[in-house]
Design a protein around this motif. Structure first.
Motif, PDB file in Angstrom:
ATOM      1  N   LEU A  17       0.823  -1.197   0.000  1.00 35.18           N
ATOM      2  CA  LEU A  17       0.000   0.000   0.000  1.00 35.18           C
ATOM      3  C   LEU A  17       0.862   1.253   0.000  1.00 35.18           C
ATOM      4  N   HIS A  18       0.476   2.196  -0.845  1.00 33.26           N
ATOM      5  CA  HIS A  18       1.127   3.508  -0.860  1.00 33.26           C
ATOM      6  C   HIS A  18       0.908   4.163   0.503  1.00 33.26           C
ATOM      7  N   PRO A  19       1.873   4.949   1.006  1.00 35.72           N
ATOM      8  CA  PRO A  19       1.693   5.596   2.321  1.00 35.72           C
ATOM      9  C   PRO A  19       0.398   6.388   2.449  1.00 35.72           C
ATOM     10  N   VAL A  20      -0.056   7.030   1.369  1.00 35.46           N
ATOM     11  CA  VAL A  20      -1.286   7.818   1.466  1.00 35.46           C
ATOM     12  C   VAL A  20      -2.507   6.903   1.614  1.00 35.46           C
ATOM     13  N   ILE A  21      -2.446   5.685   1.078  1.00 37.74           N
ATOM     14  CA  ILE A  21      -3.545   4.730   1.258  1.00 37.74           C
ATOM     15  C   ILE A  21      -3.527   4.169   2.674  1.00 37.74           C
ATOM     16  N   VAL A  22      -2.335   3.977   3.220  1.00 39.27           N
ATOM     17  CA  VAL A  22      -2.240   3.564   4.629  1.00 39.27           C
ATOM     18  C   VAL A  22      -2.883   4.619   5.522  1.00 39.27           C
ATOM     19  N   GLU A  23      -2.614   5.895   5.209  1.00 36.77           N
ATOM     20  CA  GLU A  23      -3.206   6.984   5.980  1.00 36.77           C
ATOM     21  C   GLU A  23      -4.721   7.011   5.812  1.00 36.77           C
ATOM     22  N   PHE A  24      -5.203   6.755   4.599  1.00 39.76           N
ATOM     23  CA  PHE A  24      -6.636   6.713   4.336  1.00 39.76           C
ATOM     24  C   PHE A  24      -7.282   5.585   5.137  1.00 39.76           C
ATOM     25  N   LYS A  25      -6.628   4.450   5.153  1.00 37.81           N
ATOM     26  CA  LYS A  25      -7.143   3.299   5.901  1.00 37.81           C
ATOM     27  C   LYS A  25      -7.246   3.627   7.386  1.00 37.81           C
ATOM     28  N   GLN A  61     -11.973  -3.160  -0.966  1.00 34.04           N
ATOM     29  CA  GLN A  61     -11.718  -3.240  -2.408  1.00 34.04           C
ATOM     30  C   GLN A  61     -11.452  -1.849  -2.982  1.00 34.04           C
ATOM     31  N   MET A  62     -12.197  -0.848  -2.540  1.00 35.26           N
ATOM     32  CA  MET A  62     -11.995   0.519  -3.007  1.00 35.26           C
ATOM     33  C   MET A  62     -10.568   0.983  -2.731  1.00 35.26           C
ATOM     34  N   LEU A  63     -10.061   0.705  -1.535  1.00 33.92           N
ATOM     35  CA  LEU A  63      -8.702   1.100  -1.178  1.00 33.92           C
ATOM     36  C   LEU A  63      -7.669   0.426  -2.065  1.00 33.92           C
ATOM     37  N   LEU A  64      -7.853  -0.856  -2.341  1.00 31.30           N
ATOM     38  CA  LEU A  64      -6.913  -1.582  -3.200  1.00 31.30           C
ATOM     39  C   LEU A  64      -6.921  -1.025  -4.621  1.00 31.30           C
ATOM     40  N   LEU A  65      -8.096  -0.679  -5.125  1.00 32.47           N
ATOM     41  CA  LEU A  65      -8.189  -0.155  -6.485  1.00 32.47           C
ATOM     42  C   LEU A  65      -7.566   1.237  -6.583  1.00 32.47           C
ATOM     43  N   ILE A  66      -7.810   2.087  -5.584  1.00 36.85           N
ATOM     44  CA  ILE A  66      -7.186   3.409  -5.594  1.00 36.85           C
ATOM     45  C   ILE A  66      -5.672   3.275  -5.492  1.00 36.85           C
ATOM     46  N   ASN A  67      -5.225   2.312  -4.707  1.00 40.89           N
ATOM     47  CA  ASN A  67      -3.782   2.057  -4.587  1.00 40.89           C
ATOM     48  C   ASN A  67      -3.163   1.741  -5.946  1.00 40.89           C
ATOM     49  N   ALA A 101     -20.993  12.051   1.767  1.00 40.94           N
ATOM     50  CA  ALA A 101     -19.588  11.663   1.948  1.00 40.94           C
ATOM     51  C   ALA A 101     -18.638  12.649   1.289  1.00 40.94           C
ATOM     52  N   TYR A 102     -18.932  13.022   0.045  1.00 39.68           N
ATOM     53  CA  TYR A 102     -17.996  13.858  -0.702  1.00 39.68           C
ATOM     54  C   TYR A 102     -18.052  15.333  -0.299  1.00 39.68           C
ATOM     55  N   ARG A 103     -18.903  15.657   0.697  1.00 38.81           N
ATOM     56  CA  ARG A 103     -18.885  16.989   1.305  1.00 38.81           C
ATOM     57  C   ARG A 103     -18.202  16.970   2.668  1.00 38.81           C
ATOM     58  N   ASN A 104     -17.800  15.796   3.119  1.00 36.65           N
ATOM     59  CA  ASN A 104     -17.181  15.650   4.429  1.00 36.65           C
ATOM     60  C   ASN A 104     -15.763  16.221   4.411  1.00 36.65           C
ATOM     61  N   PRO A 105     -15.430  17.167   5.296  1.00 32.61           N
ATOM     62  CA  PRO A 105     -14.103  17.811   5.265  1.00 32.61           C
ATOM     63  C   PRO A 105     -12.941  16.835   5.421  1.00 32.61           C
ATOM     64  N   GLN A 106     -13.077  15.845   6.320  1.00 34.86           N
ATOM     65  CA  GLN A 106     -11.989  14.893   6.522  1.00 34.86           C
ATOM     66  C   GLN A 106     -11.751  14.046   5.271  1.00 34.86           C
ATOM     67  N   LEU A 107     -12.852  13.625   4.617  1.00 32.80           N
ATOM     68  CA  LEU A 107     -12.704  12.831   3.413  1.00 32.80           C
ATOM     69  C   LEU A 107     -12.113  13.659   2.277  1.00 32.80           C
ATOM     70  N   ASN A 108     -12.529  14.916   2.155  1.00 34.57           N
ATOM     71  CA  ASN A 108     -11.981  15.758   1.100  1.00 34.57           C
ATOM     72  C   ASN A 108     -10.501  16.048   1.309  1.00 34.57           C
ATOM     73  N   ALA A 109     -10.092  16.230   2.556  1.00 35.40           N
ATOM     74  CA  ALA A 109      -8.667  16.436   2.836  1.00 35.40           C
ATOM     75  C   ALA A 109      -7.856  15.206   2.427  1.00 35.40           C
ATOM     76  N   MET A 110      -8.426  14.018   2.655  1.00 37.68           N
ATOM     77  CA  MET A 110      -7.721  12.798   2.257  1.00 37.68           C
ATOM     78  C   MET A 110      -7.709  12.640   0.745  1.00 37.68           C
ATOM     79  N   LEU A 111      -8.810  12.956   0.080  1.00 37.47           N
ATOM     80  CA  LEU A 111      -8.836  12.887  -1.379  1.00 37.47           C
ATOM     81  C   LEU A 111      -7.811  13.843  -1.985  1.00 37.47           C
TER      82      LEU A 111
END
Length: 399
Positions: A17-25, A61-67, A101-111
């Protein structure tokens, strides 16, 4: 999405996993609201639809695909850029949980972190592997035709056409003479800022309006992020147009004038207008809404022509097309000529707005502007004649 899924599954337990995906997880594990939204938006996609077999089945599965996407460059497909992140997330954007979800500040910061990591890859020479002549390559006959590569600066003798990366190719420049400035000596003529298809022309625009409802009216205070100049545009005109994924993605000044302010406003990345319902999965249907909430650049330019006054130009990122890069040296006080470059988008399709004060626009060049909201209409060329103001002045000072 199918190809990414096959590659991820083939790696099995060997996936790194890329470090940013680890952080997302870690964010998902530690934030119950984010975890709830992500899980619900996946389960809310109707399974009866024909595309459901290609859809996400779980957050893991979403995390693996984004990775997988983080080391993949967009390919050519069916006259467009195949946007791999949008391919993973697209159907979730039209669900009730997805709207939240896509208006959530924490999720947008991660995206944003994920997109920045992907941008690093797309700016490296490893990303130019898609510049090949396979059916999904950008040197294929269909891709060359869709892009019109003969109009752009490139080196036909170089295996990668002289481009250093995918981003370098995507932000390609026209050859000299390809897009002349409309009436360069007549400042009554306003030039088109982007190679684009018109989406909307609205007059008597309000300072505050309910941009989230079905017809997505413009709300100037929100579009311009509360800038002190908002009142100068109240009652004025907004012109908005869409850049398709294969279009030229650099921006040009519609007028001659002086930069007052230029900045990037952070915002959402995959948020769509829930008033559009299931049709929100096509981001073109949410362009008005996105002009208020998505990541965007905001330019304020004081026109040389006093009849025009202050003009706002706002390139808006759509989905992963969220990297708005302002041109070097464009600081307050810098003078730009009509048609001069202002900056560029990175990645795929996007949209932009031009905002004028009340009484500025005498007429739009409707002979050159195709039918609004027609996704198959021909594009209006960048730097071509877009509109005419009430009065003008020639370069020699005559009117």
């Amino acid at each position: 999405m199918k190809g990414h899924q096959q590659r991820a599954e083939a790696k099995g337990d060997q996936v790194v996993l890329h470090p940013v995906i680890v952080e997302f997880k870690e964010l998902i594990a530690g934030d119950p609201v984010v975890r709830m939204y992500l899980d619900r938006m996946i389960t809310e996609v109707p399974r009866s639809r024909s595309y459901s077999r290609q859809h996400l089945t779980s957050v893991d599965q979403m995390l693996l695909l984004i990775n997988e996407v983080l080391t993949v460059a967009p390919e050519f497909g069916d006259q467009a850029v195949t946007l791999p992140l949008a391919g993973i997330l697209d159907w979730t954007m039209g669900t009730t949980a997805g709207f939240a979800a896509y208006r959530n500040p924490q999720l947008n910061a991660m995206l944003q972190k994920i997109l920045n990591a992907w941008c690093q890859f797309l700016s490296s020479n490893e990303s130019r592997y898609v510049l090949n002549d396979t059916p999904t390559g950008w040197k294929s006959e269909q891709a060359c035709k869709a892009v019109g590569i003969e109009q752009f600066q490139h080196d036909p003798q170089d295996p990668y056409w002289g481009f250093a990366s995918w981003n370098d190719y995507f932000t390609r420049t026209f050859k000299d003479g390809q897009r002349p400035v409309a009436e360069p000596d007549d400042d009554a003529i306003i030039a088109n800022a982007c190679e684009s298809t018109p989406y909307s022309i609205k007059t008597d625009v309000q300072r505050n309006d309910r941009f989230w409802i079905k017809n997505q009216p413009y709300s100037l205070h929100d579009m311009l992020a509360g800038d002190e100049a908002v009142d100068q545009f109240v009652g004025g005109t907004v012109y908005q147009a869409f850049l398709s994924a294969t279009d030229y993605h650099r921006w040009h000044s519609p007028i001659a004038g002086t930069i007052v302010r230029a900045s990037v406003q952070q915002g959402t990345y995959y948020s769509e207008a829930d008033a559009e319902g299931a049709d929100a999965v096509d981001p073109r249907n949410s362009q008005g809404y996105q002009a208020h909430v998505a990541a965007r650049a905001i330019f304020l330019i004081q026109a040389d022509n006093p009849a025009i006054g202050l003009v706002a130009f706002m390139p808006v990122g759509m989905n992963e097309v969220s990297s708005c890069v302002i041109g070097a040296g464009l600081t307050p006080g810098q003078h730009v000529g009509k048609g001069d470059e202002l900056g560029y988008f990175q990645f795929g399709g996007s949209t932009h707005c031009l905002i004028f004060g009340p009484g500025v626009i005498k007429a739009f060049n409707l002979a050159a502007i195709p039918q609004l909201h027609d996704p198959n209409a021909p594009t209006v060329r960048v730097r071509s004649h877009l509109a005419t103001t009430q009065t003008g002045r020639k370069a020699d000072g005559s009117s």
